[in-house]
Motif scaffolding. Structure first.
Motif, short mmCIF file in Angstrom:
data_model
loop_
_atom_site.label_atom_id
_atom_site.label_comp_id
_atom_site.label_asym_id
_atom_site.label_seq_id
_atom_site.Cartn_x
_atom_site.Cartn_y
_atom_site.Cartn_z
N LEU A 1 0.83 -1.20 0.00
CA LEU A 1 0.00 0.00 0.00
C LEU A 1 0.87 1.25 0.00
O LEU A 1 0.62 2.21 -0.75
CB LEU A 1 -0.92 -0.01 1.22
N THR A 2 1.91 1.25 0.81
CA THR A 2 2.81 2.40 0.89
C THR A 2 3.51 2.63 -0.45
O THR A 2 3.62 3.77 -0.93
CB THR A 2 3.87 2.18 1.99
N GLU B 1 -5.38 16.65 -3.26
CA GLU B 1 -4.95 15.59 -2.35
C GLU B 1 -6.09 14.57 -2.17
O GLU B 1 -7.23 14.95 -1.90
CB GLU B 1 -4.58 16.19 -0.99
N PRO B 2 -5.80 13.28 -2.32
CA PRO B 2 -6.86 12.27 -2.12
C PRO B 2 -7.38 12.29 -0.68
O PRO B 2 -6.63 12.57 0.27
CB PRO B 2 -6.15 10.95 -2.42
N PHE C 1 -7.03 6.35 0.32
CA PHE C 1 -6.21 5.49 -0.54
C PHE C 1 -6.16 4.14 0.15
O PHE C 1 -5.47 3.96 1.16
CB PHE C 1 -4.80 6.07 -0.71
N ALA D 1 2.48 1.68 -3.44
CA ALA D 1 1.50 2.12 -4.45
C ALA D 1 1.17 3.59 -4.27
O ALA D 1 1.07 4.34 -5.25
CB ALA D 1 0.25 1.27 -4.36
N ARG D 2 1.02 4.01 -3.04
CA ARG D 2 0.71 5.43 -2.79
C ARG D 2 1.87 6.31 -3.23
O ARG D 2 1.67 7.40 -3.79
CB ARG D 2 0.40 5.65 -1.30
N ARG D 3 3.09 5.86 -3.01
CA ARG D 3 4.26 6.65 -3.40
C ARG D 3 4.30 6.84 -4.92
O ARG D 3 4.51 7.96 -5.41
CB ARG D 3 5.54 5.98 -2.90
N PHE E 1 -6.26 -1.05 -5.81
CA PHE E 1 -6.37 0.04 -4.83
C PHE E 1 -7.47 1.00 -5.28
O PHE E 1 -7.74 1.13 -6.47
CB PHE E 1 -5.04 0.80 -4.70
N TYR F 1 1.76 6.56 -7.00
CA TYR F 1 0.60 7.38 -7.40
C TYR F 1 0.91 8.87 -7.20
O TYR F 1 0.63 9.71 -8.08
CB TYR F 1 -0.63 6.99 -6.60
N ASP F 2 1.51 9.21 -6.07
CA ASP F 2 1.84 10.62 -5.81
C ASP F 2 2.88 11.12 -6.81
O ASP F 2 2.82 12.29 -7.25
CB ASP F 2 2.37 10.77 -4.38
N VAL G 1 -8.67 5.01 -4.90
CA VAL G 1 -8.34 6.38 -4.50
C VAL G 1 -9.64 7.17 -4.48
O VAL G 1 -10.39 7.15 -5.45
CB VAL G 1 -7.36 7.04 -5.49
#
Length: 465
Positions: free
Chosen positions: A367-368, A412-413, A416, A370-372, A433, A374-375, A435
């Motif tokens: 998850l971490t 900003e989401p 997530f 994927a978020r990185r 995932f 995506y950002d 968002v």
């Protein structure tokens, strides 16, 4: 690629809960939940129904239904108020199926004299986008509600005022629009709305529904009120006619559950009618709040829901279908002074719905990561070391530019989260995932090499629900 994404989205959808009775432990939790909520809030009674695996597994009442009925019963018809709106919408759809009207006809085709009637469509009446002013926005009975009223009198007083907005440009809850809809149903069908519903919906489904104006007296549940934290008092019902078409029905929780089961199984109505009801109507600017035709399309506890609440004089109710889980929850209470119906609904959902598997440390790391990524995509500056050779090939300068220019304006989401369970495909770990943003959500489909240092083979962002 589109078909693969659709198949992947289906993979991430929770499997329907197998048809099973509630366990003794679950039943005990439900009893404790409802009784403690009634005790905490002072609400006299609640009648509930639970559908699991596509069938009714619990129908039970708690507390005092009225001064004349000290012990509530599950067969008693409670006033369901605005939950009735989906039935009025259904009546119009059935008349369209009969070839007697079209939802995109204008109101003026059937009823003269309504402001904007030449521009307001029947669909806009049902989706609260007509611009007609709501005749009952208050959470109390205003003075006129002590006197009987006819649908025409409601129309004459509220539907001939200037529109609050141009049809289709905004969303605003309007009981007035449903009064107009009910009048049109009766004119086209040649019979009272309640009689049409009895013949086409309630009797075929075995539902014992009735006009809430007739569900008053010593044989029926009684509504209650409370001023601030004062004593609980008997509420005076509204005079006849005030909830016509916008909230006119009374029924038991179990009977409402029969309707929910028909919805999830696509019986009684053609499948496209059900889908039409549940599809969020868009405004002229392309936005939506998730409301369809008499029912809302939302998410609760990360489960898709089709739902509507109701408020009558002295009654509050909630009806939620979880279509992907073949589950439904009905909560009917005889008060309109607390959130007991909402608390019970949330508690039942936590007990009844399938439980998500606890996240592992590997899930958290994925998850971490994927978020990185995506950002990075929404801000620019993608770290190509996190991608395989094929993924680097996919993310051309044009692709990166499109990702950045389309995602950056969303800001900003607000959420997530991972969806579904990871699975193996083509030697990669497949994950999904979601968002979320205030007005929309996105799906992310990923394939990654196994292990904590695994690179992404795929990272695709697509529109979500």
């Amino acid at each position: 690629m589109t078909l693969r994404l659709i198949a992947f989205a289906a993979l991430l959808t929770p499997a329907p809960l197998l048809a099973q009775d509630l366990t003794p432990a679950e039943t005990a939790k439900i009893d404790t939940l409802v009784r403690s909520t009634l005790a905490d809030t002072g609400v006299p009674s609640a009648s509930i129904a639970v559908v699991r695996g596509g069938r009714l597994v619990l129908a039970k009442a708690y507390g005092k239904a009225s001064e004349a009925i000290p012990v509530a019963r599950a067969d008693l018809p409670y006033q369901i108020a605005s939950i009735s709106k989906q039935f009025t919408a259904t009546a119009m759809q059935l008349l369209e199926d009969d070839g007697k009207l079209k939802l995109d006809d204008t109101v003026a085709t059937y009823i003269p004299g309504i402001t904007g009637g030449d521009r307001i469509t029947l669909r806009q009446l049902l989706s609260h986008t007509s611009g007609l002013q709501d005749y009952w926005p208050q959470d109390y009975s205003f003075a006129a509600m002590a006197t009987p009223v006819t649908p025409q009198q409601i129309v004459d007083r509220w539907a001939k005022k200037p529109l609050d907005f141009e049809p289709g440009t905004k969303w605003q809850y309007s009981n007035t629009g449903y009064v107009v809809a009910g009048m049109i149903v009766e004119k086209v069908a040649g019979m009272p709305l309640i009689d049409f519903l009895q013949a086409r919906v309630f009797r075929p489904l075995g539902m014992a529904a009735m006009d809430q104006d007739l569900a008053i007296g010593p044989r029926y549940p009684q509504g209650y009120k409370r001023f601030a934290l004062g004593p609980v008092r008997v509420e005076t019902p509204a005079a006849r006619g005030w909830l016509y078409a916008a909230g006119e029905l009374s029924m038991s929780a179990a009977d409402l559950a029969k309707w929910d089961i028909a919805r999830m199984n696509r019986t009684l109505l053609p499948a496209d009618d059900w889908a039409e009801q549940e599809t969020a109507v868009k405004l002229t600017d392309g936005t939506t709040n998730g409301y369809g035709l008499g029912i809302g399309n939302n998410r609760r506890l990360d489960h898709r829901t089709l739902e509507h609440s109701g408020e009558a004089v002295g009654f509050l109710s909630q009806n939620i279908v979880f279509p992907d889980d073949k589950a439904a929850i009905v909560v009917l209470t005889n008060s309109w002074f607390s959130d007991a119906y909402g608390r019970i609904t949330r508690g039942l959902a936590e007990i009844v719905l399938p439980k998500a598997a606890a996240a592992t440390s590997e899930d958290a790391a994925a998850l971490t990561k994927a978020r990185r990524v995506y950002d990075q995509l929404r801000r620019g500056g993608l770290d190509r070391a996190a991608l395989t050779t094929d993924a680097n090939f996919y993310f051309t300068p044009a692709a990166q530019a499109d990702y950045r220019t389309s995602l950056a304006p969303l800001g900003e989401p607000t959420g997530f989260v991972a969806t579904g369970k990871p699975s193996l495909r083509g030697g990669f770990v497949q994950r999904g995932f979601r968002v979320t943003y205030p007005k929309q959500s996105l799906w992310i489909s990923t394939f990654a090499e196994p292990g904590s240092d695994g690179r992404f083979e795929q990272f695709l962002v697509t529109p979500g629900e």
